[in-house]
Design an enzyme around this catalytic site. Structure first.
Site, PDB file in Angstrom:
ATOM      1  N   ALA B 193       0.853  -1.171   0.000  1.00 32.01           N
ATOM      2  CA  ALA B 193       0.000   0.000   0.000  1.00 32.01           C
ATOM      3  C   ALA B 193       0.898   1.234   0.000  1.00 32.01           C
ATOM      4  CB  ALA B 193      -0.885  -0.018   1.231  1.00 32.01           C
TER       5      ALA B 193
ATOM      6  N   LEU C  17       3.674   4.974   6.470  1.00 29.97           N
ATOM      7  CA  LEU C  17       3.324   4.112   5.345  1.00 29.97           C
ATOM      8  C   LEU C  17       2.162   3.205   5.737  1.00 29.97           C
ATOM      9  CD1 LEU C  17       6.942   3.101   4.308  1.00 29.97           C
ATOM     10  CD2 LEU C  17       5.495   4.862   3.304  1.00 29.97           C
ATOM     11  N   CYS C  18       1.388   2.830   4.728  1.00 27.24           N
ATOM     12  CA  CYS C  18       0.262   1.944   4.977  1.00 27.24           C
ATOM     13  C   CYS C  18       0.756   0.594   5.476  1.00 27.24           C
ATOM     14  CB  CYS C  18      -0.548   1.746   3.708  1.00 27.24           C
ATOM     15  SG  CYS C  18      -1.631   3.147   3.451  1.00 27.24           S
ATOM     16  N   PRO C  19       0.080  -0.073   6.378  1.00 26.69           N
ATOM     17  CA  PRO C  19      -1.246   0.320   6.874  1.00 26.69           C
ATOM     18  C   PRO C  19      -1.199   1.133   8.163  1.00 26.69           C
ATOM     19  CG  PRO C  19      -0.702  -1.849   7.682  1.00 26.69           C
ATOM     20  CD  PRO C  19       0.517  -1.338   6.961  1.00 26.69           C
ATOM     21  N   ASP C  44       0.074   8.875   2.641  1.00 25.76           N
ATOM     22  CA  ASP C  44       0.135   7.662   1.826  1.00 25.76           C
ATOM     23  C   ASP C  44      -1.196   7.462   1.092  1.00 25.76           C
ATOM     24  OD1 ASP C  44       0.202   5.043   0.855  1.00 25.76           O
ATOM     25  OD2 ASP C  44       1.584   4.425   2.426  1.00 25.76           O
TER      26      ASP C  44
END
Lengths: 239, 426, 80
Positions: B193, C17-19, C44
């Site tokens: 992601a 940054l994900c998550p 993000d």
């Protein structure tokens, strides 16, 4: 044979051997019958071919390189104990069959001297190794990790070894009598020689056989099945 | 208080998960404790619960109570126990703290795989509603995204616009695009992601003239960390279905250790199907591009001392030891190896979903000390590692311990040392 | 401006940054009362799908999203 010896060193031996054999086979069947997950569990680097994989399996299962890497003392006692165990097996086998090539090479007297030295050394090594394992269990974190079974098993084995050592080391070793006894077991007519019957060692022999029986009976249901399953575990490593 | 029904349910899960491997492991452990020195968490904390054999012992106690003769005849001798509150609390900590690095499996004289126990522990806890909440939420959100992809597609593509502009500028090609949903592409790339694993790979794919398409989904699989195979399968299935629909020949997993492990080693067993395409780790793909001369790196362009950390799921559990090293060595003027390394390497302490679970923050910090010592000893100024979890963990260790290092992904390292026709990064 | 959404808690999740942006929202949601609002700013783009998905599965609500330059702003209302 008195009735107690007849039960313990006679009938119970057959029961113990039967439980040991059938139980062990049952455990293997139980393992093999369980569905095997298709997940490949191997670690890397992987053995490139079946030959190397077998070689690695042998090395891991017989030489314990990971133990050597982690805890040298433990490796020393573990490898010593297992080697002594193999010697022990052949030592007892000699009560059934003479190891003819060695006998021919050394002669009766030489064979007896070798057997008493090797047998004595094995007996003492096993006692030291199992004492080490037992004492180690009293140390943290092994103490917290141990369950009663671990101590009981070690105590049982120590007792078995101690009784065996007594028979091997404290008196002139009566090879002929023990051979007669083993042979009587093999012929399903368990009997003690006159010499044993009238010796105080009869009770020691009874106790030695009794503890051996108990170990054989408990074997298939204890962690000692690592003697069989350990190979399977180590095979999964290089899957 | 745990109810009788919950106990029965937990035992039922254990029964369902019992297979040949588990039976071996249950039976052969001698509790020799050789594994104690293998676990970074036990070594750092001295907490016996973290000793690998102790973690396994919790499952063994329950198994013995319900499924063995010894457990029925002599329960106290073999410590057969029902899953009571105490046991379940221990099981939570023992199972969810495990980073699944499998260093203990390497050192076990019988090769017992502790993660086999900790994943069953997690599954049992999930079944009775005691799983790690945040991992469950992350997994559910990922599944939700998969089920409603039409709702999110435009948003996601819109979110990539800035990235695409930067990509065009860097490669100096205004016609360059980040392909999404490209039918018949050779590879489907599953990134993480966010854009930090999309932009560098877009550049690398472009320069290598690769025929690729970007997945709409992220590689990370919190269902796997949660310990729920059904959720884990659904999460992975999102891009498996995508890959099938596009008809690609390979599925490339980004620099994410567990995601690669899930796809290469676990997914086919879960789904009971043979995938019609190959699974590739992106580090292997980059290595091929370099070897085939499809991308060119400037040798020795990185002057600071560099070290490489073997992510457990890429190295010991994934099989890539030399490929990433070759890439680092191709650009580093001063490469320094940490010891121990490769199959004996210490886990960074951040795997298994721990970076998302704030309850384990202290443990992560403490259990990372082995890694901190290792990094310090090399004197390296840059650490490269191809796993997002490792990077997040080592970033934290860097900050808390004032290591003063820069942590880089493999793909960033590669892009930095490529001669790109376009603009330099802002 | 019509959007008089008054956040009870503001989270700066830029650079995460994900998550992790989603994780932080989840960790902080119990810090506001039911009906309360968290304003989360993330950089993000993955959070554009993550946070709304998380809200739907946990029974909370993203009442509004907006762009703020390169950042993404979410107003998350705690519903239970």
């Amino acid at each position: 044979m008195d009735w107690f010896s007849f039960i313990v060193a006679g009938i119970m031996v057959y029961v113990a051997v039967a439980v040991f054999l059938i139980g062990s086979i049952y455990r293997v069947i139980q393992w093999r019958r369980a569905p095997k997950s298709t997940v490949k569990q191997g670690m890397f680097p992987r053995a490139e071919n079946p030959f190397k994989r077998t070689l690695k399996l042998g090395k891991d299962s017989l030489l314990f390189p990971q133990v050597l890497d982690t805890d040298r003392w433990m490796w020393f006692f573990v490898i010593g104990m297992h080697l002594a165990g193999i010697g022990l097996f052949f030592g007892h086998l000699r009560l059934l069959f003479e190891i003819t090539p060695l006998y021919n090479a050394l002669g009766a007297g030489g064979m007896e001297t070798l057997a008493s030295w090797v047998g004595g050394a094995i007996g003492i090594s096993l006692f030291i190794a199992f004492t080490y394992f037992l004492l180690r269990r009293f140390k943290s974190p092994y103490r917290e990790l141990s369950v009663p079974e671990d101590y009981l098993l070690l105590l049982l084995i120590l007792l078995l070894v101690l009784l065996g050592d007594h028979l091997r080391l404290t008196h002139p070793f009566d090879l002929a009598s023990y051979r007669d006894y083993m042979s009587s077991l093999l012929h399903f007519k368990p009997a003690f020689s006159t010499a044993i019957t009238f010796s105080a060692d009869k009770w020691v022999l009874d106790a030695h056989v009794l503890t051996a029986n108990m170990l054989l009976i408990y074997f298939p249901f204890s962690k000692l099945v690592h003697a069989m399953g350990g190979f399977a575990g180590n095979l999964l490593r290089s899957e | 208080m745990v109810t009788r029904e919950e106990q029965d349910l937990a035992v039922k899960i254990l029964d369902e998960k019992t297979n040949r491997q588990l039976l071996y492991y249950l039976d052969i452990c001698t509790r020799c404790g050789i594994c104690k020195d293998a676990c970074h968490q036990y070594v750092a904390t001295g907490d016996v619960l973290y000793l690998p054999a102790s973690r396994a012992q919790l499952i063994r106690k329950v198994f013995r109570k319900y499924f063995t003769i010894q457990g029925k005849l002599i329960p106290s001798v073999v410590e057969a126990t029902a899953p009571n509150d105490k046991l379940l609390e221990d099981l939570y900590r023992a199972s969810y703290a495990c980073t699944s690095c499998r260093r203990c499996m390497y050192y076990c004289p019988f090769s017992i795989d502790t993660t086999w126990f900790t994943s069953i522990g997690r599954a049992m806890l999930v079944a009775i509603g005691r799983g790690a909440t945040i991992l469950g939420e992350l997994a559910d959100a990922a599944i939700m995204k998969g089920e409603n992809i039409d709702m999110f597609r435009d948003i996601l593509i819109e979110g990539l616009k800035d990235t695409e502009d930067e990509f065009k500028a860097r490669v100096g090609d205004p016609a360059a695009t980040i392909p999404i949903g490209k039918k018949g592409a050779h590879s489907l790339y599953v990134a993480l992601a966010g854009t930090h694993t999309i932009l560098p790979m877009a550049i690398i794919f472009h320069q290598a003239k690769a025929d690729w398409s970007l997945s709409l989904f992220e590689a990370a699989n919190y269902g796997y960390f949660y310990g729920d195979t059904a959720r884990a399968k659904k999460i992975a299935q999102r891009f498996v279905d995508e890959a099938k629909a596009l008809g690609v020949q390979e599925l490339i997993i980004s620099e994410c250790g567990h995601a690669y492990r899930v796809m290469e080693f676990l997914y086919e067993a879960w789904a009971k199907e043979k995938l019609p395409f190959k699974i590739r780790a992106v580090v292997d793909v980059m290595h091929d591009y370099i070897k085939e001369g499809r991308i060119k790196l400037k040798p020795g362009s990185l002057l600071e001392p560099v070290t490489y950390h073997d992510p457990c799921q890429v190295g010991r559990n994934g099989g890539f030891y030399e490929e990433p090293r070759n890439i680092v060595k191709a650009v580093a003027a001063d490469y320094r190896e940490m010891t121990p390394n490769r199959e004996k390497q210490w886990c960074c302490g951040g795997g298994g979903g721990l970076v998302a679970e704030s309850e384990f923050d202290t443990l992560r910090q403490v259990s990372g000390q082995k890694k901190v010592e290792q990094i310090r000893k090399t004197g390296a100024k840059v650490l490269v590692t191809p796993c997002e979890n490792c990077r997040l963990q080592i970033e934290m260790l860097n900050e808390k311990n004032n290591l003063g290092i820069r942590i880089s992904s493999m793909m960033d390292l590669v892009v930095e040392s490529m001669d790109l026709p376009g603009a330099k990064p802002a | 401006m019509a959007d008089e959404l008054k956040p009870d808690l503001e989270l700066d999740l830029k650079g995460l940054l994900c998550p992790l942006p989603m994780v932080r929202v989840s960790q902080n949601i119990t810090k506001v009362a039911v009906g309360g609002i968290i304003k989360a700013t993330a950089s993000d783009p993955g959070s554009m799908a993550d946070i709304p998905s998380w809200a739907r599965t946990t029974g909370n609500e993203v009442v509004k999203t907006e762009r703020d330059g390169k950042n993404f702003v979410f107003y998350v209302k705690r519903l239970k």
